[in-house]
Write an enzyme that holds these catalytic residues in place. Structure first.
Site, PDB file in Angstrom:
ATOM      1  N   GLU A 115      36.421 -30.060  -6.671  1.00 22.00           N
ATOM      2  CA  GLU A 115      36.052 -30.699  -7.946  1.00 22.00           C
ATOM      3  C   GLU A 115      34.820 -30.004  -8.537  1.00 22.00           C
ATOM      4  O   GLU A 115      34.780 -29.712  -9.738  1.00 22.00           O
ATOM      5  CB  GLU A 115      35.773 -32.175  -7.733  1.00 22.00           C
ATOM      6  CG  GLU A 115      35.283 -32.898  -8.983  1.00 22.00           C
ATOM      7  CD  GLU A 115      34.303 -34.013  -8.664  1.00 22.00           C
ATOM      8  OE1 GLU A 115      33.233 -34.056  -9.319  1.00 22.00           O
ATOM      9  OE2 GLU A 115      34.594 -34.839  -7.782  1.00 22.00           O
ATOM     10  N   HIS A 116      33.827 -29.736  -7.705  1.00 20.12           N
ATOM     11  CA  HIS A 116      32.634 -29.018  -8.179  1.00 20.12           C
ATOM     12  C   HIS A 116      32.993 -27.614  -8.656  1.00 20.12           C
ATOM     13  O   HIS A 116      32.506 -27.157  -9.700  1.00 20.12           O
ATOM     14  CB  HIS A 116      31.613 -28.916  -7.041  1.00 20.12           C
ATOM     15  CG  HIS A 116      30.783 -30.133  -6.845  1.00 20.12           C
ATOM     16  ND1 HIS A 116      29.411 -30.131  -6.902  1.00 20.12           N
ATOM     17  CD2 HIS A 116      31.144 -31.424  -6.582  1.00 20.12           C
ATOM     18  CE1 HIS A 116      28.947 -31.354  -6.676  1.00 20.12           C
ATOM     19  NE2 HIS A 116      29.984 -32.149  -6.471  1.00 20.12           N
ATOM     20  N   GLU A 170      23.643 -33.636  -2.204  1.00 18.47           N
ATOM     21  CA  GLU A 170      24.269 -34.873  -2.688  1.00 18.47           C
ATOM     22  C   GLU A 170      24.573 -35.808  -1.520  1.00 18.47           C
ATOM     23  O   GLU A 170      24.336 -37.021  -1.594  1.00 18.47           O
ATOM     24  CB  GLU A 170      25.553 -34.535  -3.448  1.00 18.47           C
ATOM     25  CG  GLU A 170      26.279 -35.743  -4.018  1.00 18.47           C
ATOM     26  CD  GLU A 170      27.571 -35.366  -4.729  1.00 18.47           C
ATOM     27  OE1 GLU A 170      28.434 -36.254  -4.888  1.00 18.47           O
ATOM     28  OE2 GLU A 170      27.720 -34.181  -5.113  1.00 18.47           O
ATOM     29  N   HIS A 210      36.527 -32.860  -2.843  1.00 20.39           N
ATOM     30  CA  HIS A 210      35.295 -33.027  -3.608  1.00 20.39           C
ATOM     31  C   HIS A 210      34.640 -31.673  -3.893  1.00 20.39           C
ATOM     32  O   HIS A 210      34.140 -31.436  -5.003  1.00 20.39           O
ATOM     33  CB  HIS A 210      34.338 -33.942  -2.837  1.00 20.39           C
ATOM     34  CG  HIS A 210      32.999 -34.088  -3.480  1.00 20.39           C
ATOM     35  ND1 HIS A 210      31.874 -33.422  -3.026  1.00 20.39           N
ATOM     36  CD2 HIS A 210      32.598 -34.804  -4.559  1.00 20.39           C
ATOM     37  CE1 HIS A 210      30.846 -33.736  -3.793  1.00 20.39           C
ATOM     38  NE2 HIS A 210      31.258 -34.565  -4.724  1.00 20.39           N
TER      39      HIS A 210
END
Length: 407
Positions: free
Chosen positions: A35-36, A112, A32
């Site tokens: 991905e950022h 997040e 993840h």
């Protein structure tokens, strides 16, 4: 290539066959986090410019990370397909991972997690349930976003190593939907992705067993809970692991038992008896490893968790005792098929379906044969699937409740 002439637009999706379940304990959140970082620029496209370029050309883009895959997608005017394909191919191999970019992005990801998990009692409970169901520190037990300490500790070399191991053309799926041709997609694909060197990709490991000491019960009492929830999750086979012959029957079972407002659980517990405010069942077969079959109920205010559990158990027993009709099975099949047909109207749904399948070991032929395989499920197969999965030695029961007074 999924052609559609309904509008002069295209959607490009690149799905990498890697997700959070390919991580190891102590390094969770890498998929993840990366991905950022894929939006932080290359030598050709400066940091933040990827999305701005797409937007300036009238398009939109985003990305996602799941347990088994990571996807990047853009929807844009058909004549701009070359633009987004060139940029996507560029970041497949040329992303710049620097401490300057990682430090602020780490705070974004931690925020997040705070918003979506740490401040959401149901999400905190679900993390513990997955740990019990799949086994502590095992794939599918660890959260996609990662544990907070791991997110804080992931550095440039961690992400660069993950990028080098998994981001390569031979570990990716290109899907283009919309107003273009196969010939055009092939031409552009060979031009931009073709020159990128392949890499050796290691095996993807998934355990064939879940957690130990099942059944288990997990309770979370939290002052922030406004609506209690009772749920039970069972280890279940997927298309790839376990008794895979039950995968299609389990989809029909989930639909007829709790997949809609007219299903058994909603009809009996909500409409007829007023025990629950809502009730549901769900099952997903597209997993590279084991998956789960879930049942849940939000109790009505006047009803206890015990009332809910007894009612759900009674409905399960009716079904297991043979109380399911061929008509009921056919209705569930028709609902599943109709939903699949409706999804074809979206340029997002088709690529997501194929991307999920191809990243978890299924083939295009498997996706295309899905309607026939669902239609072929019989009443006896639904009963056999229920008896196989609904066993105490594969279940975790979860209770989400308001904190007791003074707690």
């Amino acid at each position: 290539m999924l052609p559609s002439r309904r509008a002069p637009i295209v959607t490009q999706v690149v799905v990498y066959k890697v997700g959070s379940a390919d991580e190891t304990f102590g390094h969770t959140g890498a998929a993840h986090f990366l991905e950022h970082m894929m939006f932080k620029g290359t030598d050709q496209v400066p940091a933040g410019e990827f999305s701005r370029i797409v937007s300036r050309n009238g398009g939109r883009d985003n990305a996602y990370t799941t347990f088994d895959s990571t996807g990047y997608h853009q929807t844009i005017a058909a004549e701009q397909l070359e633009l987004v394909m060139r940029m996507e191919a560029d970041r497949m191999t040329n992303v710049r991972l620097t401490e300057r970019e990682i430090v602020p992005e780490r705070q974004v990801i931690l925020e997040e997690r705070r918003m979506r998990t740490d401040n959401v009692p149901a999400s905190l409970l679900d993390e513990v349930v997955r740990e019990r169901l799949y086994g502590l520190h095992k794939p599918y037990a660890m959260p996609v976003i990662g544990y907070p300490d791991d997110i804080r500790n992931l550095g440039v070399e961690d992400l660069a190593s993950f990028y080098r191991r998994h981001y390569a053309p031979n570990n990716a799926i290109l899907i283009v939907a919309g107003d273009t041709t196969t010939e055009r997609v092939r031409e552009l694909g060979e031009r931009y992705y073709g020159p990128i060197a392949r890499r050796e990709i290691g095996p993807r490991l998934r355990p064939a067993q879940g957690g130990t000491d099942l059944p288990q019960k997990v309770v979370r009492a939290d002052a922030r809970v406004a609506e209690p929830r009772w749920s039970r999750l069972w280890l279940a086979p997927s298309y790839r692991v376990g008794e895979t012959k039950y995968a299609y029957a389990l989809q029909v079972l989930a639909r007829l038992f709790g997949g809609t407002e007219t299903s058994r659980l909603s009809r009996v517990l909500v409409e007829e008896r007023g025990i629950g405010l809502s009730a549901w069942a769900s099952y997903g077969a597209s997993s590279l490893g084991l998956t789960s079959f879930d049942i849940g109920v939000h109790p009505a205010k006047s009803r206890s968790i015990e009332d809910v559990e007894q009612a759900v158990t009674a409905e399960m027993k009716k079904l297991l005792d043979g109380g399911v009709t061929a008509e009921e099975v056919e209705r569930a099949q028709n609902q599943l098929l109709a939903a699949a047909i409706y999804s074809q109207d979206s340029l997002a749904s088709g690529p997501r379906i194929y991307g999920t399948a191809l990243s978890t070991g299924s083939t295009v032929a498997d996706v295309d044969a899905w309607p026939q395989r669902i239609s072929a499920v019989t009443r006896d197969e639904v009963l056999a699937a229920a008896r196989h999965v609904w066993r105490d030695d594969g279940a975790v029961t979860a209770l989400l409740t308001p904190a007791a007074r003074g707690g």
